[in-house]
Design an enzyme around this catalytic site. Sequence first.
Site, PDB file in Angstrom:
ATOM      1  N   LEU A   1       3.383  -1.085   4.187  1.00  0.00           N
ATOM      2  CA  LEU A   1       2.748   0.225   4.189  1.00  0.00           C
ATOM      3  C   LEU A   1       3.777   1.325   3.974  1.00  0.00           C
ATOM      4  O   LEU A   1       4.748   1.440   4.739  1.00  0.00           O
ATOM      5  CB  LEU A   1       2.037   0.470   5.527  1.00  0.00           C
ATOM      6  N   GLU A   2       3.589   2.111   2.933  1.00  0.00           N
ATOM      7  CA  GLU A   2       4.388   3.325   2.722  1.00  0.00           C
ATOM      8  C   GLU A   2       3.417   4.491   2.821  1.00  0.00           C
ATOM      9  O   GLU A   2       2.651   4.746   1.901  1.00  0.00           O
ATOM     10  CB  GLU A   2       5.092   3.276   1.367  1.00  0.00           C
ATOM     11  N   LEU A   3       3.464   5.203   3.957  1.00  0.00           N
ATOM     12  CA  LEU A   3       2.446   6.199   4.263  1.00  0.00           C
ATOM     13  C   LEU A   3       3.035   7.605   4.167  1.00  0.00           C
ATOM     14  O   LEU A   3       3.903   7.861   3.362  1.00  0.00           O
ATOM     15  CB  LEU A   3       1.863   5.911   5.654  1.00  0.00           C
TER      16      LEU A   3
ATOM     17  N   PHE B   1       0.843  -1.199   0.000  1.00  0.00           N
ATOM     18  CA  PHE B   1       0.000   0.000   0.000  1.00  0.00           C
ATOM     19  C   PHE B   1       0.874   1.243   0.000  1.00  0.00           C
ATOM     20  O   PHE B   1       1.788   1.381   0.813  1.00  0.00           O
ATOM     21  CB  PHE B   1      -0.927   0.033   1.215  1.00  0.00           C
TER      22      PHE B   1
END
Length: 622
Positions: A326-328, A303
């Site tokens: 997750l790369e937020l 994501f």
Amino acid sequence: MSYSGADYDYDYDDEGGIIDPVKLLTICFGLGVWLVWRRYYSILNRAIYFKIPPPIQIKDTWTATKLPQPSLEAHLNIDGLLPNFPLPDRKYITAYDPATAYHLDTILADSEEQIQRKVMHAYEAQKKWAATPFDDRRRVMRSLKKWLVDNQETCAKVACRDTGKTMLDAALGEIITTCSKLDWLINHGESALSPESRRNNLIMFYKSSWVQYEPLGVVAAITSWNYPLHNAWSPIIAALFAGNSVVLKCSEHVIWSTTWFVQAIKECLKACGHDEELVQLVCCYPEDAEALTKNALVRHITFIGSERVGRLVAQAATEYLTPVTLELGGKDPAIILPSTDLDKWISLLMRGVYQNAGQNCIGIERILVHESQYDELFKMFTERADKLRPGHSLKSPGDGVAPAADVGAMVSGERFPGLQHALAAAVEQGAVQTVGGEPWRHPYLEQGTYFKPTVLGDVNPESDVAQHELFAPIALIMKYDTIDQAVEIANGTRYGLGASVFGPVRDDCIKVAKRLQCGMVAVNDFGVFYLNQDLPFGGTKYSGYGRFGGPEGLRALTNVKAIVVDRWGWAIQTSIPAVLDYPIRSVTQSWDFISGMVGFLYADAWRTRIDALMKMIKASGR
């Protein structure tokens, strides 16, 4: 000259060395075989040509329709733009160019059943693909790279048309980064996924151990809109090289361009003799994505996006315990150490802040400068930012004119009120705004979503504007007194994605870099840790977890399997001593044997080890 004897008959070379005719023939034969093999290998692995027609929307002859109020609302029907989709119970996605408000396409969104069907198609196609050798996978990567290099201008225009970015930003963020990843997969992907031998300890001396990296099956990627080419291709090519099939759900903001980019990969797979169903594109709104995130066939999710949506994806993935990367968000700091040559680095700092209109996950969101150089840097930024020209790189259909542009449009104007509110609140708390701070109206592209490049100084590190990701062309400049204070400010947000440290002494920069709470740091540079695709990419804290890029990212798309076998099975294998065999004859005796074994294998002192060995022997002989 020659020498003849009872046992030898050799020729001398001109320098007096002896030439063995048999050896010479062997060398020539081996060289010939090697040349033939290299030629065969080159033919076997050459890039396969394929083509896909460019979309009409990037051509000067395209007749564009301008939307009066650009929106991404479902069921949007402006002036009969949905003639081919008369389905009142379905959702539609309207694609438009944010720099011009030109209507690009209106696309029927996938239903839950269609999404599940696409996952199943990927599942069936992967069974055969999992058995393909790395040479076949490399050929696909090599073919994609050649196509991308040959069609880089077309790809950049497609990305610009769907996001409003400039051609230069597309070249830097879309083309170069994707070519870099393809190049790494071609040259080093097999090495990262090849079986890896592991060491054994004393108790396992007769075993051989290794790790295998096996395909997971179907993996999914849910990606953001800021780099439609790279964010689509990057997870797809990694998944394919790891032996998986992949289902991509891109942002609804860039479904038009992503459809074309994914179609290119499908055409490549077909040209190389593989099933195009290996790659599936899901077109839907976020609220309908659970058909993908809660799917038993999906064995990994990557994501890229906001923290809020990332939490929802991670929660949905618990349904089947699906691993998630997750790369937020980020609030990347750039720390400028005292006595730094600002003239030397101002261009890099400007690029770090304003590239892609600030819509860059590893863009510089905070600049921390020593108070002795604050005024100088603030003046530099103000003068340069005031000269930046918002605009579009593509020629307007009909007039053939491409206005000069330094900074492109933002993908949507929906965030403008929030940005203005945050800036106004910062000024009320003492910040100084010299440039920008509001939407900018283009004289020819009146409905484009442009935000004037902004400079904000004397920013309070605790203010909302300094604590939350802006994702906009806004430079926040803060002053510090000591290095410890600079590090404290840099680490003082919930995010920890990337960072930069600038300074005249490399070792001083490295010392500061090691103290920063983040996943990546560039010293005297900005964002280059992503150009080196041998490095893992990702962050810590609220910036997410897991990594993509490098061996770590590629292996995350595999099942990491440990295998242990007998090294000399004909001579020694694991056996159960009588004292430990079922049924156990004596608990005391078996304990003495095991405790003696532990002492013999792991005690530090040799005297203790000898005593433990004697204890083992005594227990086994009772």
